[in-house]
Design an enzyme around this catalytic site. Structure first.
Site, short mmCIF file in Angstrom:
data_model
loop_
_atom_site.label_atom_id
_atom_site.label_comp_id
_atom_site.label_asym_id
_atom_site.label_seq_id
_atom_site.Cartn_x
_atom_site.Cartn_y
_atom_site.Cartn_z
N CYS A 177 1.84 3.63 13.96
CA CYS A 177 3.30 3.79 13.78
C CYS A 177 3.90 4.75 14.79
O CYS A 177 5.02 5.20 14.62
CB CYS A 177 3.59 4.26 12.37
SG CYS A 177 2.72 3.30 11.15
N GLN A 208 -7.70 -0.11 3.50
CA GLN A 208 -8.57 -0.68 4.54
C GLN A 208 -9.90 -1.17 3.97
O GLN A 208 -10.62 -1.92 4.62
CB GLN A 208 -8.83 0.34 5.65
CG GLN A 208 -7.62 0.66 6.51
CD GLN A 208 -7.17 -0.50 7.38
OE1 GLN A 208 -7.97 -1.36 7.76
NE2 GLN A 208 -5.89 -0.55 7.69
N GLY A 213 0.80 -1.22 0.00
CA GLY A 213 0.00 0.00 0.00
C GLY A 213 0.83 1.27 0.00
O GLY A 213 0.51 2.24 -0.69
N SER A 214 1.92 1.28 0.75
CA SER A 214 2.74 2.49 0.84
C SER A 214 3.30 2.85 -0.53
O SER A 214 3.24 4.01 -0.96
CB SER A 214 3.89 2.30 1.83
OG SER A 214 3.39 2.03 3.11
N THR A 244 11.82 -7.86 -10.59
CA THR A 244 11.19 -9.16 -10.83
C THR A 244 9.95 -9.28 -9.96
O THR A 244 9.99 -9.02 -8.75
CB THR A 244 12.19 -10.30 -10.51
OG1 THR A 244 13.35 -10.08 -11.31
CG2 THR A 244 11.60 -11.66 -10.81
N ASN A 248 -7.92 4.08 8.56
CA ASN A 248 -7.32 2.93 9.20
C ASN A 248 -7.41 2.98 10.73
O ASN A 248 -7.27 1.97 11.39
CB ASN A 248 -5.86 2.76 8.77
CG ASN A 248 -5.08 4.05 8.86
OD1 ASN A 248 -5.46 5.06 8.27
ND2 ASN A 248 -4.01 4.03 9.61
N SER A 296 -3.56 -3.25 -0.54
CA SER A 296 -2.45 -4.00 0.03
C SER A 296 -2.93 -5.37 0.49
O SER A 296 -3.90 -5.48 1.24
CB SER A 296 -1.87 -3.23 1.22
OG SER A 296 -0.89 -4.00 1.87
C1 PLP Z 1 -1.56 -0.39 6.05
C2 PLP Z 1 -1.96 0.81 5.28
C3 PLP Z 1 -1.12 1.35 4.30
C4 PLP Z 1 0.25 0.78 4.02
O1 PLP Z 1 0.18 -0.46 3.39
P1 PLP Z 1 1.51 -1.40 3.40
O2 PLP Z 1 1.15 -2.51 2.47
O3 PLP Z 1 1.71 -1.84 4.79
O4 PLP Z 1 2.62 -0.56 2.87
C5 PLP Z 1 -1.57 2.45 3.60
N1 PLP Z 1 -2.77 3.00 3.83
C6 PLP Z 1 -3.61 2.51 4.75
C7 PLP Z 1 -4.94 3.14 4.96
C8 PLP Z 1 -3.23 1.41 5.51
O5 PLP Z 1 -4.06 0.93 6.45
#
Ligand code: PLP
Length: 396
Positions: free
Chosen positions: A324, A179, A70-71, A237, A151, A199
């Site tokens: 975090c 989410q 997700g990041s 890859t 989140n 994600s």
């Molecule tokens: C967990 C989360 C992310 C980050 O996703 P990762 O796969 O851990 O990098 C981004 N946005 C929201 C809303 C999240 O809950």
């Protein structure tokens, strides 16, 4: 006993996802870019996963780009839209104060690079008002980014409405659906979404796999340069086992989606009712426009971190809502954004349920939280002042 109530942080891998992954690790370990049949077998598996995910998002397979999570998808979405905007002299971005840090910190960087960012306030109910999005859009706005579901407090934003406004005004619309994916229906056509992040590990897939959906015509800027993977937009890859696991997990999560949502939401509401009986406690975020698995409370007169430690002793995995920020004394930016004062925002607890959560676990948790809050208050000088009237209660 262990009760896992931190599914917004990550989830347990589903058996279906694991089953789909193992052959890709053990037997079909070819590189999808290799020309011999063994590599092409891996490519077929990759493209099958892409088509499966596209079907769930209601887009075309070629609009699905695999990322590390997700990041990365958030970073790439924002940077791509910013670049498209800058090429047209548009350097203004609209987003909200309660986005994930993957969005907020990317916006900080873009600000340093000369973009102007308007962060909309979030209302006390944890919802963004589409009319305020519309009012914030200017002739030089290139992007609106509003998360699908938050989140920390789980509130579900009116993304279809925001998407419609953006489409009308000719502004790109990105939504962080990390989410939401696997928990709420997604239809990028109906919801007018140009860019969307998800994600795998948030819906019982593996860590390290995500998707950036980019509507045809929205040209992505690579964050990672190298080979020509992902149509030249994301080198490296492909993580085939994780991608195949992600597709299987999404498939499973979307199957019987309505029934799952109803079942999990009933447990959520049982937990909310139980915790609401604790004096001077308040639910954060709208009770209805809310992810089926999200519960987030503030308890007056306690520290969230101390509460987490006591719950850990009882075998309960929970979060203070600010994922975090452990080790920092900053309260959650989300709780501040919805107007909770600092002293209240410190006493927060996020419990996030999954399909696997049971009623027994919920009842045990209600009892454990009730006892832990009472114990912390009995030792708290702040609580003594509140009780004596030396300090007014914020939460009635
Ligand atoms: C967990 C989360 C992310 C980050 O996703 P990762 O796969 O851990 O990098 C981004 N946005 C929201 C809303 C999240 O809950």
């Amino acid at each position: 006993m262990q009760i896992y109530l931190d599914n917004a942080a990550t989830t347990r891998i589903s058996p279906a996802a694991l089953r789909a992954m193992l052959p890709c690790l053990e037997e079909h370990y070819g590189n999808p870019s290799s020309l011999y049949a063994f590599g092409q077998d891996a490519r077929e598996r990759l493209e099958r996963a892409r088509a499966q995910i596209a079907a769930r998002l209601h887009c075309e397979a070629k609009e699905v780009y695999f990322t590390s999570g997700g990041s990365e998808a958030d970073n790439q979405a924002l940077r791509s839209a910013a670049r498209i905007g800058a090429a047209k002299g548009k350097r203004h971005i609209v987003s909200t104060a309660f986005e994930h840090h993957a969005v907020l910190h990317t916006l900080d960087r873009l600000r340093e690079e000369g973009f102007e960012v308007t962060l909309l306030d979030v209302h006390g109910d944890g919802l963004v008002r589409p009319a305020e999005v519309a009012a914030a859009i200017r002739p030089d706005t290139c992007l609106v980014s509003v998360m699908y579901a938050n989140n920390e407090i789980g509130t579900i934003q009116p993304v279809a409405e925001i998407g419609r406004i953006c489409r009308e005004k000719g502004v790109l619309f990105h939504t962080d659906a990390v989410q939401a994916a696997g928990h709420l229906p997604i239809d990028v056509q109906e919801q007018n979404i140009d860019l969307l992040s998800l994600s795998a590990h948030k819906f019982h897939g593996p860590r390290g796999a995500g998707v950036l959906y980019a509507r045809t015509g929205v040209r992505l800027t690579p964050l990672i340069e190298g080979g020509a993977q992902e149509r030249g937009r994301r080198a490296g890859t492909e993580n085939l086992p994780a991608i195949v696991g992600m597709a299987a997990a999404l498939e499973e999560a979307c199957r019987d989606g309505d029934a799952r949502r109803v079942r999990v939401a009933a447990l959520r509401d049982r937990l909310i009712r139980g915790l609401a009986r604790i004096p001077h406690a308040v639910l954060n975020g709208d009770p209805v426009q809310r992810l089926p698995g999200n519960v987030n409370f503030c308890f007056e007169g306690i520290e969230g971190e101390s509460l987490l430690l006591l719950l850990d002793d009882e075998g309960i995995c929970a979060s203070s809502g600010s994922a975090c920020t452990s080790g920092s004394l900053d309260p959650s930016h989300v709780l501040l954004a919805i107007g909770r004062p600092h002293e209240i925002a410190h006493g927060s607890l996020r419990l996030t349920l999954s399909e696997q959560t049971t009623e027994e676990e919920i009842d045990y948790t209600i009892d454990a939280v009730t006892r832990a809050v009472a114990r912390l208050r009995s030792m708290s000088p702040v609580w003594r002042d509140l009780q004596s009237g030396a300090r007014p209660f914020v939460i009635q």
